[in-house]
Design a protein around this motif. Structure first.
Motif, short mmCIF file in Angstrom:
data_model
loop_
_atom_site.label_atom_id
_atom_site.label_comp_id
_atom_site.label_asym_id
_atom_site.label_seq_id
_atom_site.Cartn_x
_atom_site.Cartn_y
_atom_site.Cartn_z
N TRP A 1 0.81 -1.22 0.00
CA TRP A 1 0.00 0.00 0.00
C TRP A 1 0.84 1.27 0.00
N THR A 2 1.88 1.33 0.82
CA THR A 2 2.61 2.58 0.98
C THR A 2 3.63 2.83 -0.12
N THR A 3 4.15 1.78 -0.71
CA THR A 3 5.21 1.95 -1.72
C THR A 3 4.74 1.74 -3.14
N GLY A 4 3.61 1.10 -3.30
CA GLY A 4 3.13 0.78 -4.64
C GLY A 4 3.84 -0.39 -5.29
N TYR A 5 4.65 -1.10 -4.51
CA TYR A 5 5.38 -2.24 -5.04
C TYR A 5 4.41 -3.36 -5.39
N THR A 6 4.55 -3.90 -6.58
CA THR A 6 3.68 -4.98 -7.03
C THR A 6 4.49 -6.24 -7.31
N ARG A 7 3.84 -7.37 -7.22
CA ARG A 7 4.49 -8.65 -7.55
C ARG A 7 3.43 -9.61 -8.03
N TYR A 8 3.86 -10.54 -8.87
CA TYR A 8 2.94 -11.43 -9.54
C TYR A 8 3.47 -12.86 -9.55
N ALA A 9 2.52 -13.79 -9.61
CA ALA A 9 2.90 -15.18 -9.86
C ALA A 9 3.36 -15.29 -11.31
N ASP A 10 4.29 -16.18 -11.56
CA ASP A 10 4.81 -16.33 -12.92
C ASP A 10 3.70 -16.67 -13.91
N SER A 11 2.70 -17.39 -13.45
CA SER A 11 1.64 -17.85 -14.35
C SER A 11 0.77 -16.72 -14.87
#
Length: 119
Positions: free
Chosen positions: A53-63
């Motif tokens: 929420w505070t940094t906007g950092y996103t991450r995703y599953a490879d799929s």
């Protein structure tokens, strides 16, 4: 306390798109991270995407990399999961989850929304 309500699921053909919404009921300063998970029949729940929420950092599953995008609308305290180029293997119940601390796993969960992708 954080309450989460998902919406936007449905039936779509392969190659189509859906946007899931996760409405949060608390002020956003209580939230550290919001994630999307999914669970297909007979399978374990799996991570899909997350947003700090505070940094906007996103991450995703490879799929789902390159097909799904997680984002937020501050004014509406809502987190979205835009899903493009959907595949039958994306069929699952999708859950929104949140944590209020970087040291805790997701401790708040929504009720889930069904996504069905037909071939």
């Amino acid at each position: 306390q954080v309450l989460l309500v998902e919406s936007g699921g449905g039936l779509v053909q392969a190659g189509g798109s859906l946007r899931l919404s996760c409405a949060t009921s608390t002020h956003t300063f209580s939230i550290y991270d919001v994630g999307w998970f999914r669970q297909a029949p007979g399978k374990e729940r799996e991570f899909v995407a997350a947003f700090t929420w505070t940094t906007g950092y996103t991450r995703y599953a490879d799929s789902v990399k390159g097909r799904f995008t997680i984002s937020r609308d501050n004014s509406e305290n809502t987190v979205y999961l835009q899903m493009n180029d959907l595949k039958p293997e994306d069929t699952a119940v999708y859950y929104c989850a949140a944590t209020d601390s970087p040291t805790n796993f997701y401790n708040y969960w929504g009720q889930g929304t069904q996504v069905t992708v037909s071939s």
